[in-house]
Write an enzyme that holds these catalytic residues in place. Structure first.
Site, PDB file in Angstrom:
ATOM      1  N   LYS A  63       0.828  -1.210   0.000  1.00  0.00           N
ATOM      2  CA  LYS A  63       0.000   0.000   0.000  1.00  0.00           C
ATOM      3  C   LYS A  63       0.858   1.254   0.000  1.00  0.00           C
ATOM      4  O   LYS A  63       2.043   1.215   0.331  1.00  0.00           O
ATOM      5  CB  LYS A  63      -0.957  -0.025   1.184  1.00  0.00           C
ATOM      6  CG  LYS A  63      -2.075  -1.027   0.949  1.00  0.00           C
ATOM      7  CD  LYS A  63      -3.352  -0.680   1.651  1.00  0.00           C
ATOM      8  CE  LYS A  63      -4.441  -1.638   1.167  1.00  0.00           C
ATOM      9  NZ  LYS A  63      -5.513  -1.789   2.140  1.00  0.00           N
ATOM     10  N   ARG A 119      -3.851 -10.039   4.315  1.00  0.00           N
ATOM     11  CA  ARG A 119      -4.223 -10.027   2.886  1.00  0.00           C
ATOM     12  C   ARG A 119      -3.031  -9.496   2.098  1.00  0.00           C
ATOM     13  O   ARG A 119      -2.693  -8.324   2.225  1.00  0.00           O
ATOM     14  CB  ARG A 119      -5.467  -9.147   2.723  1.00  0.00           C
ATOM     15  CG  ARG A 119      -6.009  -9.078   1.315  1.00  0.00           C
ATOM     16  CD  ARG A 119      -7.224  -8.156   1.245  1.00  0.00           C
ATOM     17  NE  ARG A 119      -7.756  -8.123  -0.106  1.00  0.00           N
ATOM     18  CZ  ARG A 119      -7.301  -7.324  -1.057  1.00  0.00           C
ATOM     19  NH1 ARG A 119      -6.328  -6.484  -0.818  1.00  0.00           N
ATOM     20  NH2 ARG A 119      -7.842  -7.361  -2.268  1.00  0.00           N
TER      21      ARG A 119
HETATM   22  C1  9MG Z   1     -10.188  -5.306  -1.183  1.00  0.00           C
HETATM   23  N1  9MG Z   1      -9.237  -4.698  -0.278  1.00  0.00           N
HETATM   24  C2  9MG Z   1      -8.244  -3.825  -0.599  1.00  0.00           C
HETATM   25  N2  9MG Z   1      -7.590  -3.464   0.509  1.00  0.00           N
HETATM   26  C3  9MG Z   1      -8.154  -4.131   1.531  1.00  0.00           C
HETATM   27  C4  9MG Z   1      -7.939  -4.171   2.913  1.00  0.00           C
HETATM   28  O1  9MG Z   1      -7.009  -3.430   3.485  1.00  0.00           O
HETATM   29  N3  9MG Z   1      -8.701  -4.959   3.672  1.00  0.00           N
HETATM   30  C5  9MG Z   1      -9.687  -5.701   3.113  1.00  0.00           C
HETATM   31  N4  9MG Z   1     -10.445  -6.472   3.923  1.00  0.00           N
HETATM   32  N5  9MG Z   1      -9.971  -5.696   1.802  1.00  0.00           N
HETATM   33  C6  9MG Z   1      -9.204  -4.920   1.035  1.00  0.00           C
END
Ligand code: 9MG
Length: 290
Positions: free
Chosen positions: A235, A270
């Site tokens: 990110k 994730r």
């Molecule tokens: C789809 N998506 C993109 N960034 C995300 C994040 O930080 N958390 C979750 N749950 N989904 C995300």
């Protein structure tokens, strides 16, 4: 044994296997592999929009140790345009069905639209990952009518505008207040707490200082006694802390952030880089288990 009894036995067995996997998912530290099926995906350049290449990517994420695959057909990066439900369904459902028929892996779908949720549930999804925390029309009811896991993520505003000067008195308390309200909406609709995950939404309506505060004080979110899902991989916060490093150079920073998250209670990370994260989390687990 009659054919019908044999088939019923197999169905029961596969339900038990899925239930065991979900219990493990909620109680251990695991990795969720990202599969974007959007043409404008920020990190894979849209390479996985075609189901066949998507399936190859899923196979390698499973080999690298992903416990669950998150399929997304709507880009949620800052400034991203909206997509119609039809487009999202066209992108996501064939991939979901392809993955479910070929691999023995849990799958989540990243969507906010009730119609996509319902179709994904009919196609065997295990988790709905909603960056809008079931606030869109019909979303609460779609999830309530199922037994799938649900991730409620905090976001201030909408992806198109969320990074325009976000402001909080105390970002951790604001996120907690948001969770309180959404949990009560879920309870009201009959969605059991055993199905809920919480996610503070790194980068979703947060300036760099808010993201750092959330990471530093992540353990405060454990007050809900619900598993935390964290998405921080590649990110802009990681890029900003590394002198505006482009996406391709954010692996080590992302892994460091995953480790900090896991040390503070995160259960599911994730990520784009499955193997590196799985390896790093093995070290965290060894230390936590001693
Ligand atoms: C789809 N998506 C993109 N960034 C995300 C994040 O930080 N958390 C979750 N749950 N989904 C995300």
């Amino acid at each position: 044994m009659e054919v019908v009894s044999y088939v019923l036995l197999l169905i029961n067995y596969s339900n038990i296997t899925v239930m065991n996997k979900l219990v493990e998912l909620r109680s251990e530290i695991n990795v969720m592999g990202i599969l974007n099926v959007t043409p404008d995906s920020f990190s894979d350049g849209g390479r996985f929009a075609v189901p066949d290449s998507a399936l190859k990517r899923v196979e390698s994420m499973i080999e690298e140790g992903a416990a669950i695959i998150d399929i997304g057909g709507e880009s949620t990066r800052p400034g991203a345009a909206d997509v119609s439900a039809e487009q999202e369904l066209e992108r996501v459902i064939p991939v979901l069905e392809g993955v479910k028929s070929r691999f023995d892996v849990l799958v989540s779908v990243d969507t906010s639209k009730a119609v996509v949720m319902s179709q994904a549930i009919s196609s065997g999804v295990d988790m709905i990952n909603d960056v809008r925390a079931l606030q869109e029309e019909g979303a609460l009811q779609a999830c309530a009518a199922s037994d799938v896991q649900v991730c409620l993520m905090h976001m201030l505003g909408q992806p198109r505008t969320m990074q325009k000067d976000p402001s909080y008195n105390d970002v951790v308390e604001s996120v907690c207040e948001f969770f309180k309200q959404k949990l009560s909406a879920c309870e009201g609709e009959g969605i059991s707490m055993q199905r809920i995950w919480l996610d503070p939404g790194f980068g979703f309506g947060k300036a760099l200082e808010h993201n750092i505060t959330l990471l530093r004080r992540l353990n405060e979110l454990n007050r809900f006694q619900l598993p935390l899902l964290i998405g921080i991989s590649r990110k802009s916060m990681i890029g900003a802390l590394l002198d505006e490093r482009p996406v391709e150079g954010r692996l080590q920073g992302s892994v460091a952030a995953a480790v900090i998250s896991a040390m503070n209670g995160a259960r599911l990370l994730r990520v784009h880089d499955v193997k590196a994260t799985v390896d790093a989390l093995r070290i965290v687990k060894a230390v936590q288990e001693q």
